[in-house]
Design an enzyme around this catalytic site. Structure first.
Site, short mmCIF file in Angstrom:
data_model
loop_
_atom_site.label_atom_id
_atom_site.label_comp_id
_atom_site.label_asym_id
_atom_site.label_seq_id
_atom_site.Cartn_x
_atom_site.Cartn_y
_atom_site.Cartn_z
NE ARG A 146 -0.67 -0.71 4.88
CZ ARG A 146 -0.08 -1.86 5.19
NH1 ARG A 146 -0.02 -2.84 4.30
NH2 ARG A 146 0.46 -2.05 6.38
CD GLU A 222 -4.07 -3.51 3.91
OE1 GLU A 222 -4.31 -4.57 3.33
OE2 GLU A 222 -3.51 -2.55 3.34
CG HIS A 238 -31.68 5.59 -1.80
ND1 HIS A 238 -32.90 6.22 -1.97
CD2 HIS A 238 -30.78 6.36 -2.44
CE1 HIS A 238 -32.73 7.29 -2.71
NE2 HIS A 238 -31.46 7.41 -3.01
CE LYS A 327 -1.30 -11.47 0.16
NZ LYS A 327 -0.41 -10.36 -0.13
O1 PA5 Z 1 -1.35 -3.33 1.20
C1 PA5 Z 1 -1.21 -4.52 1.48
O2 PA5 Z 1 -0.24 -4.93 2.14
C2 PA5 Z 1 -2.22 -5.56 0.99
O3 PA5 Z 1 -3.48 -4.98 0.83
C3 PA5 Z 1 -1.74 -6.16 -0.35
O4 PA5 Z 1 -1.74 -5.17 -1.33
C4 PA5 Z 1 -2.63 -7.34 -0.78
O5 PA5 Z 1 -2.52 -8.39 0.16
C5 PA5 Z 1 -2.23 -7.87 -2.14
O6 PA5 Z 1 -0.85 -8.11 -2.21
P1 PA5 Z 1 -0.06 -7.59 -3.48
O7 PA5 Z 1 -0.30 -6.11 -3.53
O8 PA5 Z 1 1.37 -7.92 -3.22
O9 PA5 Z 1 -0.63 -8.30 -4.65
#
Ligand code: PA5
Length: 338
Positions: A146, A222, A238, A327
């Site tokens: 992110r 997160e 709504h 994961k």
């Molecule tokens: O921000 C994060 O750590 C998560 O939301 C990841 O983006 C998500 O798990 C997907 O992983 P990736 O972005 O490596 O595909």
């Protein structure tokens, strides 16, 4: 306060677009007997990815609300692509390149004969796609997916431009101005965070800012390890709005207002109604002269808010152990064949 990678966002955005291949439209591949012609006409763009990568699709959908995008943007956060696509371009985004849902979707796209472009720092996605000659934009790394948002979003913008979907080049620098503007508002973000301590935020956005709302929720989840709700109007006006009479405790309404007439007027009416039932919404006004500037201001400012909240709560923002555990288990139990 520790802003992690946010101060690097302007350079992440600029660096990431350097690796988008110039000749995307002239690529022609033959995969398992199917010819994939990147120069052929397309009638939709599917953005596939999860979490911090998948949110790029939501942000592009917001932008196409304001831009004259030539084809619809379809956001796919799943291990399967939507059925009955006709001639889509598929942009598969995974920061790590190891997210099973995204790899499966990219593979499915290729097996259905669709042109695919990958955006990633590497991982299996890069290996699988490059091995078949599929173009991959390799982007610079950040502390976690992110925090690399501009490096995921900016190449996608350039890809839209190369495929003639939207004209973006004139706006790219304004998006960076939006990031820089938000970085000048850290004190305001800290004040907003203080008002969220001990609450469940109920985030109100218009359809045209759905991506900003989703990103804020994801960052709350997160970075601050916080639950929150996103109510998107008109639809939320709504249903969600009826719950303003609730006896549930701890809710904190946050109305995110864009600078456009429709967004402002709709949210004003909404705020009047929920206030008349005793809610005291916090109003966050998004700033920006262009759609991209406003969007980047919003995601940066609200992202920093969630880092400030994490700090106030004494929470470590970067790690997301439950996501990692999920994961790993998916992989151990071979839920996905990748
Ligand atoms: O921000 C994060 O750590 C998560 O939301 C990841 O983006 C998500 O798990 C997907 O992983 P990736 O972005 O490596 O595909």
């Amino acid at each position: 306060m520790n802003l992690i990678d946010y101060p690097k966002w302007p350079s992440l955005a600029r660096e990431s677009i350097l690796n988008v291949p110039m000749d995307l439209r002239s690529i022609r591949l033959s995969i398992d007997g199917k010819v994939i012609d990147y120069g052929a006409e397309i009638d939709s763009v599917v953005i596939t990815g999860m979490g911090g990568s998948g949110v790029v699709g939501d942000l592009l959908s917001d932008l196409c609300w304001f831009w004259d995008c030539r084809v619809p943007i379809i956001v796919s956060k799943n291990m399967r692509l939507p059925r009955r696509l006709s001639r889509p371009l598929v942009i598969a985004i995974s920061y790590s390149g190891n997210t099973a849902e995204t790899i499966m979707s990219a593979n499915e796209a290729l097996s259905r004969g669709y042109p695919v472009v990958g955006i990633t720092t590497g991982g299996k996605l890069s290996t699988v796609l490059s091995g078949k000659g599929v173009p991959v934009v390799l982007i610079p790394k950040a502390s976690a997916p992110r925090y690399g948002l501009p490096a995921l979003l900016y190449p996608a913008l350039i890809i839209l431009e190369r495929f003639g979907i939207a004209s973006v080049t004139n706006e790219l620098e304004s998006g960076i101005a939006g990031i820089e503007n938000a970085l000048r508002h850290v004190d305001d973000a800290v004040n907003l965070a203080k008002q969220l301590v001990g609450s469940i935020p109920v985030v109100w956005v218009t359809e045209s800012r759905r991506g900003v709302g989703i990103r804020f929720k994801n960052d709350l989840n997160e970075n601050a390890k916080y639950y929150s709700v996103v109510s998107v109007v008109p639809e939320g006006a709504h249903n969600d709005i009826a719950a303003v009479t609730t006896k549930q405790v701890g809710l904190r309404h946050v109305a995110i207002m864009g600078p456009n007439d429709y967004e402002g007027l709709y949210e004003e009416v909404l705020i009047d109604v929920i206030s008349s039932f005793g809610a005291k919404p916090i109003i966050v006004k998004l700033e920006g002269k262009t759609p991209l500037e406003t969007e980047m201001y919003g995601v940066t400012y609200l992202g920093i808010t969630t880092l400030a909240l994490a700090e106030l709560l004494g929470v470590e923002p970067v790690s997301t152990e439950p996501i990692d555990r999920l994961k790993n288990l998916l992989s151990e139990r071979r839920v996905f064949p990748v």
